[in-house]
Design a protein around this motif. Structure first.
Motif, short mmCIF file in Angstrom:
data_model
loop_
_atom_site.label_atom_id
_atom_site.label_comp_id
_atom_site.label_asym_id
_atom_site.label_seq_id
_atom_site.Cartn_x
_atom_site.Cartn_y
_atom_site.Cartn_z
N THR A 185 0.83 -1.29 0.07
CA THR A 185 -0.09 -0.03 -0.01
C THR A 185 0.88 1.34 -0.08
OG1 THR A 185 -0.13 -0.11 2.41
CG2 THR A 185 -2.08 -1.14 1.04
N SER A 186 2.11 1.29 0.53
CA SER A 186 2.94 2.35 0.46
C SER A 186 3.65 2.89 -0.66
CB SER A 186 4.00 2.12 1.48
OG SER A 186 4.93 1.19 0.92
N HIS A 187 3.51 1.74 -1.77
CA HIS A 187 4.16 1.98 -2.89
C HIS A 187 3.24 2.56 -4.00
CE1 HIS A 187 7.09 -0.18 -1.23
NE2 HIS A 187 7.79 -0.82 -2.10
N LYS A 188 2.80 3.94 -3.72
CA LYS A 188 1.76 4.74 -4.42
C LYS A 188 2.53 5.29 -5.86
CE LYS A 188 -1.16 6.10 -0.51
NZ LYS A 188 -2.41 5.77 -1.16
N GLY A 189 1.74 5.10 -6.85
CA GLY A 189 1.98 5.82 -8.10
C GLY A 189 1.16 5.24 -9.38
N PRO A 190 1.63 5.65 -10.67
CA PRO A 190 0.87 5.55 -11.74
C PRO A 190 0.89 4.06 -12.36
CG PRO A 190 2.99 6.72 -12.40
CD PRO A 190 2.79 6.43 -10.72
N VAL A 191 -0.17 3.57 -13.04
CA VAL A 191 -0.22 2.43 -13.74
C VAL A 191 -0.16 2.62 -15.22
CG1 VAL A 191 -1.38 0.16 -14.18
CG2 VAL A 191 -1.28 1.20 -11.73
N ILE A 192 0.97 2.21 -16.05
CA ILE A 192 1.01 2.54 -17.33
C ILE A 192 0.95 1.39 -18.17
CG2 ILE A 192 2.34 3.95 -18.83
CD1 ILE A 192 3.60 5.60 -16.27
N ASP A 193 0.37 1.46 -19.33
CA ASP A 193 0.35 0.33 -20.29
C ASP A 193 0.75 0.67 -21.68
OD1 ASP A 193 -0.97 -2.40 -18.85
OD2 ASP A 193 -2.04 -0.47 -18.34
N ASP A 203 -3.64 2.27 -5.63
CA ASP A 203 -4.76 2.14 -4.87
C ASP A 203 -5.99 1.45 -5.27
OD1 ASP A 203 -3.51 3.40 -2.12
OD2 ASP A 203 -3.77 5.22 -3.70
N VAL A 204 -6.23 1.65 -6.62
CA VAL A 204 -7.24 1.11 -7.41
C VAL A 204 -7.06 -0.31 -7.58
CG1 VAL A 204 -8.67 1.19 -9.41
CG2 VAL A 204 -7.87 3.10 -8.23
N LEU A 205 -5.55 -0.49 -8.19
CA LEU A 205 -5.10 -2.00 -8.29
C LEU A 205 -5.27 -2.68 -7.09
CD1 LEU A 205 -2.02 -2.85 -10.27
CD2 LEU A 205 -2.29 -3.67 -7.89
N ILE A 228 4.11 -0.47 -13.25
CA ILE A 228 3.81 0.44 -12.05
C ILE A 228 5.00 1.27 -11.77
CG2 ILE A 228 3.24 0.38 -9.62
CD1 ILE A 228 1.81 -1.88 -9.95
N ILE A 229 5.00 2.53 -11.47
CA ILE A 229 6.06 3.22 -10.99
C ILE A 229 5.74 3.75 -9.43
CG2 ILE A 229 7.47 5.39 -11.19
CD1 ILE A 229 6.66 5.74 -14.36
N ALA A 230 6.49 3.38 -8.70
CA ALA A 230 6.30 3.40 -7.22
C ALA A 230 6.97 4.78 -6.79
CB ALA A 230 6.67 2.41 -6.38
N LEU A 231 6.43 5.77 -6.09
CA LEU A 231 6.92 7.01 -5.85
C LEU A 231 7.29 7.25 -4.52
CD1 LEU A 231 4.40 8.94 -8.06
CD2 LEU A 231 6.59 8.28 -8.81
N HIS A 232 7.07 6.32 -3.48
CA HIS A 232 7.48 6.37 -2.13
C HIS A 232 8.77 6.89 -1.72
CE1 HIS A 232 8.50 2.38 -3.10
NE2 HIS A 232 9.22 2.34 -1.92
N SER A 233 9.72 6.58 -2.74
CA SER A 233 11.10 7.19 -2.42
C SER A 233 11.40 8.20 -3.59
CB SER A 233 12.29 5.95 -2.63
OG SER A 233 11.85 5.02 -1.34
N ALA A 234 10.71 8.69 -4.26
CA ALA A 234 10.66 9.56 -5.48
C ALA A 234 11.15 10.89 -5.03
CB ALA A 234 9.83 9.42 -6.54
#
Length: 267
Positions: A100-108, A149-151, A177-183
């Motif tokens: 849940t902490s690894h928030k970010g966009p989902v891209i295809d 979060d939707v995923l 998925i691009i996770a932004l928690h450390s971005a």
């Protein structure tokens, strides 16, 4: 000595982050690739590209955006099978539990192999974006409500529609998925690309122009260096523009079950 099945379970239990473990194309389930399959003889043949070097279920960092690892993940090699799907059909990507902490966009993205995807040189694939969802609500939930979060709410799955306009052929679907928690600092974003072979049928004729995956992202883009914990207002999904005939899919949970008069649950 551990059995192959026990070894798979042990590796899965100690790793974090995630991989696509299953693919449902036009309602048919196909197995994704698990890095632990390299220890099974014979190894399962999957529609997911092989990433045996990713035993840690890790990520690709921005300092590798111009390398081949950003294409389909760490040292990825071609899948030797393809999932049939009609243009206009849906593909569901099933992830192992996503943090849940690894928030970010989902891209295809899609790329036409112009021949067999089993032997295509991945560095020559030219990709067009068919889906990209980022920040949906900057104030809902802690650190905003994101595509991830939707995923998670959809049982760790994401559905994408294959554009009905594209010509039939062999394609690679690149799901990321691009996770932004450390971005918040340079080189802190975490990219998790996963590739799947598709055999697309249909009557479409479009052959959308694409770009090399090594040109998708800039390590200094404001969508890649991003403070997830600041005051959120908006977020631009990185990468090339969305294909003009892409179809947005509403990610929905199945209806809640209700008990019938006989006590049997129905949907």
């Amino acid at each position: 000595m551990l059995s192959a099945i026990a070894l798979v379970g042990l590796i899965s239990s100690v790793t974090a982050h995630g991989t696509v473990s299953g693919i449902v194309a036009d309602g048919i389930f196909y197995e994704g690739y698990n890095p632990s399959y390299q220890y099974i003889t014979p190894a399962p043949i999957t529609v997911g590209w092989l990433i045996p070097n990713d035993l840690a279920n890790g990520f690709i960092a921005p300092d590798a955006y111009t390398t081949s690892d950003i294409i389909c993940h760490l040292a990825a090699t071609n899948a030797q099978a393809a999932a049939p799907v009609k243009a206009g059909g849906k593909v569901e990507l099933q992830w192992t539990p996503w943090p849940t902490s690894h928030k970010g966009p989902v891209i295809d993205y899609l790329a036409n192999c112009n021949g067999p995807c089993e032997t295509v040189n991945k560095t020559t694939l030219e990709w067009f974006k068919i889906d990209g969802v980022g920040l949906l609500n900057p104030t809902s939930e802690t650190d905003g409500y994101w595509a991830t979060d939707v995923l998670i709410a959809n049982n760790n799955s994401w559905t994408v529609e294959i554009p009905p306009t594209i010509a039939p052929g062999n394609y690679v679907l690149r799901h990321e998925i691009i996770a932004l928690h450390s971005a918040g600092t340079e080189d802190g974003a975490q990219n998790y690309p996963q590739c799947v072979n598709l055999a697309v049928s249909g009557t479409g004729t479009a052959n959308p122009a694409g770009v090399l995956a090594t040109t998708f992202y800039s390590a200094t883009s404001p969508s890649i260096i991003f403070d997830l914990y600041g005051t959120l207002t908006n977020y631009t999904v990185p990468g090339p523009a969305l294909y003009s005939a892409a179809v947005s899919v509403t990610q929905t949970l199945p209806a809640a079950p209700t008990a019938s008069s006989t006590g049997v649950y129905t949907l």
